[in-house]
Design a protein around this motif. Sequence first.
Motif, PDB file in Angstrom:
ATOM      1  N   MET B   1      -4.027  13.826  19.841  1.00 42.17           N
ATOM      2  CA  MET B   1      -3.060  13.166  18.964  1.00 42.17           C
ATOM      3  C   MET B   1      -3.501  11.744  18.634  1.00 42.17           C
ATOM      4  N   ILE B   2      -4.535  11.269  19.381  1.00 34.75           N
ATOM      5  CA  ILE B   2      -4.980   9.882  19.191  1.00 34.75           C
ATOM      6  C   ILE B   2      -5.705   9.726  17.851  1.00 34.75           C
ATOM      7  N   LEU B   3      -6.535  10.736  17.555  1.00 35.26           N
ATOM      8  CA  LEU B   3      -7.410  10.621  16.380  1.00 35.26           C
ATOM      9  C   LEU B   3      -6.651  10.438  15.058  1.00 35.26           C
ATOM     10  N   PRO B   4      -5.616  11.233  14.760  1.00 36.49           N
ATOM     11  CA  PRO B   4      -4.872  11.020  13.507  1.00 36.49           C
ATOM     12  C   PRO B   4      -4.244   9.640  13.438  1.00 36.49           C
ATOM     13  N   VAL B   5      -3.685   9.185  14.544  1.00 35.40           N
ATOM     14  CA  VAL B   5      -3.061   7.861  14.552  1.00 35.40           C
ATOM     15  C   VAL B   5      -4.113   6.793  14.301  1.00 35.40           C
ATOM     16  N   LEU B   6      -5.270   6.982  14.920  1.00 36.93           N
ATOM     17  CA  LEU B   6      -6.377   6.039  14.720  1.00 36.93           C
ATOM     18  C   LEU B   6      -6.777   6.020  13.242  1.00 36.93           C
ATOM     19  N   GLY B   7      -6.858   7.228  12.657  1.00 38.90           N
ATOM     20  CA  GLY B   7      -7.208   7.336  11.234  1.00 38.90           C
ATOM     21  C   GLY B   7      -6.205   6.606  10.366  1.00 38.90           C
ATOM     22  N   LEU B   8      -4.950   6.793  10.710  1.00 42.24           N
ATOM     23  CA  LEU B   8      -3.887   6.134   9.945  1.00 42.24           C
ATOM     24  C   LEU B   8      -4.037   4.619  10.007  1.00 42.24           C
ATOM     25  N   CYS B   9      -4.304   4.138  11.229  1.00 42.20           N
ATOM     26  CA  CYS B   9      -4.459   2.684  11.413  1.00 42.20           C
ATOM     27  C   CYS B   9      -5.636   2.162  10.589  1.00 42.20           C
ATOM     28  N   VAL B  10      -6.758   2.903  10.666  1.00 46.46           N
ATOM     29  CA  VAL B  10      -7.943   2.484   9.909  1.00 46.46           C
ATOM     30  C   VAL B  10      -7.626   2.446   8.419  1.00 46.46           C
ATOM     31  N   GLY B  11      -6.921   3.467   7.968  1.00 50.42           N
ATOM     32  CA  GLY B  11      -6.545   3.529   6.550  1.00 50.42           C
ATOM     33  C   GLY B  11      -5.689   2.349   6.149  1.00 50.42           C
ATOM     34  N   ILE B  12      -4.709   2.026   6.993  1.00 51.95           N
ATOM     35  CA  ILE B  12      -3.811   0.914   6.655  1.00 51.95           C
ATOM     36  C   ILE B  12      -4.585  -0.403   6.591  1.00 51.95           C
ATOM     37  N   VAL B  13      -5.483  -0.572   7.567  1.00 57.42           N
ATOM     38  CA  VAL B  13      -6.278  -1.807   7.569  1.00 57.42           C
ATOM     39  C   VAL B  13      -7.146  -1.882   6.321  1.00 57.42           C
ATOM     40  N   LEU B  14      -7.775  -0.750   5.989  1.00 55.45           N
ATOM     41  CA  LEU B  14      -8.629  -0.706   4.791  1.00 55.45           C
ATOM     42  C   LEU B  14      -7.822  -1.024   3.539  1.00 55.45           C
ATOM     43  N   GLY B  15      -6.655  -0.397   3.455  1.00 58.63           N
ATOM     44  CA  GLY B  15      -5.810  -0.602   2.284  1.00 58.63           C
ATOM     45  C   GLY B  15      -5.327  -2.035   2.164  1.00 58.63           C
ATOM     46  N   SER B  16      -5.075  -2.673   3.314  1.00 58.86           N
ATOM     47  CA  SER B  16      -4.612  -4.059   3.286  1.00 58.86           C
ATOM     48  C   SER B  16      -5.731  -5.013   2.895  1.00 58.86           C
ATOM     49  N   LEU B  17      -6.952  -4.609   3.226  1.00 62.47           N
ATOM     50  CA  LEU B  17      -8.071  -5.513   2.974  1.00 62.47           C
ATOM     51  C   LEU B  17      -8.604  -5.396   1.558  1.00 62.47           C
ATOM     52  N   THR B  18      -8.570  -4.178   0.982  1.00 59.98           N
ATOM     53  CA  THR B  18      -9.116  -4.030  -0.374  1.00 59.98           C
ATOM     54  C   THR B  18      -8.148  -4.666  -1.380  1.00 59.98           C
ATOM     55  N   PRO B  19      -8.703  -5.333  -2.347  1.00 57.41           N
ATOM     56  CA  PRO B  19      -7.837  -6.039  -3.310  1.00 57.41           C
ATOM     57  C   PRO B  19      -7.356  -5.145  -4.450  1.00 57.41           C
ATOM     58  N   ILE B  20      -7.116  -3.870  -4.146  1.00 57.43           N
ATOM     59  CA  ILE B  20      -6.663  -2.964  -5.217  1.00 57.43           C
ATOM     60  C   ILE B  20      -5.146  -3.030  -5.334  1.00 57.43           C
ATOM     61  N   LEU B  21      -4.673  -3.153  -6.551  1.00 56.62           N
ATOM     62  CA  LEU B  21      -3.235  -3.100  -6.798  1.00 56.62           C
ATOM     63  C   LEU B  21      -2.978  -2.056  -7.869  1.00 56.62           C
ATOM     64  N   ILE B  22      -1.893  -1.328  -7.714  1.00 59.56           N
ATOM     65  CA  ILE B  22      -1.560  -0.316  -8.715  1.00 59.56           C
ATOM     66  C   ILE B  22      -0.845  -1.020  -9.879  1.00 59.56           C
ATOM     67  N   PRO B  23      -1.321  -0.801 -11.105  1.00 62.91           N
ATOM     68  CA  PRO B  23      -0.621  -1.396 -12.246  1.00 62.91           C
ATOM     69  C   PRO B  23       0.811  -0.881 -12.325  1.00 62.91           C
ATOM     70  N   LEU B  24       1.657  -1.695 -12.848  1.00 64.70           N
ATOM     71  CA  LEU B  24       3.090  -1.385 -12.886  1.00 64.70           C
ATOM     72  C   LEU B  24       3.359  -0.041 -13.572  1.00 64.70           C
ATOM     73  N   ALA B  25       2.586   0.255 -14.609  1.00 67.48           N
ATOM     74  CA  ALA B  25       2.829   1.466 -15.375  1.00 67.48           C
ATOM     75  C   ALA B  25       2.544   2.723 -14.559  1.00 67.48           C
ATOM     76  N   TYR B  26       1.649   2.603 -13.567  1.00 66.88           N
ATOM     77  CA  TYR B  26       1.254   3.787 -12.804  1.00 66.88           C
ATOM     78  C   TYR B  26       1.903   3.849 -11.429  1.00 66.88           C
ATOM     79  N   SER B  27       2.695   2.850 -11.095  1.00 70.20           N
ATOM     80  CA  SER B  27       3.250   2.795  -9.745  1.00 70.20           C
ATOM     81  C   SER B  27       4.142   4.002  -9.459  1.00 70.20           C
ATOM     82  N   LYS B  28       4.769   4.520 -10.524  1.00 72.52           N
ATOM     83  CA  LYS B  28       5.642   5.680 -10.367  1.00 72.52           C
ATOM     84  C   LYS B  28       4.833   6.904  -9.930  1.00 72.52           C
ATOM     85  N   PHE B  29       3.701   7.112 -10.627  1.00 69.16           N
ATOM     86  CA  PHE B  29       2.855   8.271 -10.309  1.00 69.16           C
ATOM     87  C   PHE B  29       2.287   8.135  -8.909  1.00 69.16           C
ATOM     88  N   PHE B  30       1.899   6.940  -8.601  1.00 68.85           N
ATOM     89  CA  PHE B  30       1.281   6.714  -7.299  1.00 68.85           C
ATOM     90  C   PHE B  30       2.273   6.955  -6.171  1.00 68.85           C
TER      91      PHE B  30
END
Lengths: 229, 111
Positions: B1-30
Amino acid sequence: MKNIKQGRWSIACVCMVLGFMLAVQFRTTEDMKQSLPYQRLEELADRVIRTEKERDELKEELGKIKGRQDPGMIDEELRIQAGLVPLEGPGVIVRMDDSTQKSKAGENPNLYVIHDEDILKVVNELRAAGAEAVSINGQRLVGRSEIRCAGPTLSVNNVRSAAPFEVHAIGDTTALENALKMRGGVAETLKVWGIQMEITSSDNVYVPPYKGSRKLTYAQVTQEKEGKK
Amino acid sequence: MILPVLGLCVGIVLGSLTPILIPLAYSKFFSVALLASLDSVFGGLRAAVSGNFNDAVFISGFFTNALLAAFLVYVGDRLGIDLYYVALLAFGFRIFQNLALLRRQLLRKHG
């Protein structure tokens, strides 16, 4: 727990993607919350800039008009002729109202109310008698003025007014009065239908200035062309 | 059960670090795509616990669900039908259902 081990890597990968999406979505939402007041700010700033521009344009226009006024007497004379200046002097005040008579059965009730033509006739007579300035219900008559039926009201300078009508005219008092009261004239014709018409002469009749639009959109200044009508 | 949680954490860190933002028009789809993925993950967990987990089904389901959800909302947007709420309702419903099944399976195993 053997079953979970079976797909642990794929679940981990997918969880990573999910985490990534979650974080991006979270940041986007935060950003949106923050940028909303900024949007409003931008809108307001835009409006301020637009209003300022408008103000500057108006200021410039005002300066131009003021500058034009300065050269003195000739310009003032033109303004008086154009009807842009309030005037006062001897003249007549003509009050007209719809008929008090009841229209007889089968008769057109339109005959008993004042029409644009009646006012036009009165104005025409006054001008023929040398009226120097004329106003109808506070609307100065200038070169571009219309006297037109607008439903149950009268439209002068695109301003509507209803009966009773008051025509002010500055000029030779007796000439103006006689022009209206002459035999077979306007006053007599209108009296047949019972339309009330009261002519009072006064030593200081006030005629207001023209306040409507003076902008020319289509007409352009040109040279005088000989032989052209 | 550790591995999925670890993956989730890595994903969150990656997402917080990358400067990608969803444009307002696409936020609904996302957001719909996100919900669909969430549903897939819960479905996968439930399958893993109940023992009929399949890698290919899970991975393909994850991506097709997310893309299809976003696409449907896009089409709905174009046609003037607010499929956004439909997707929201359907995925929300399924998430809770999967969660309930997961909880029951785990309780039965450890209880």
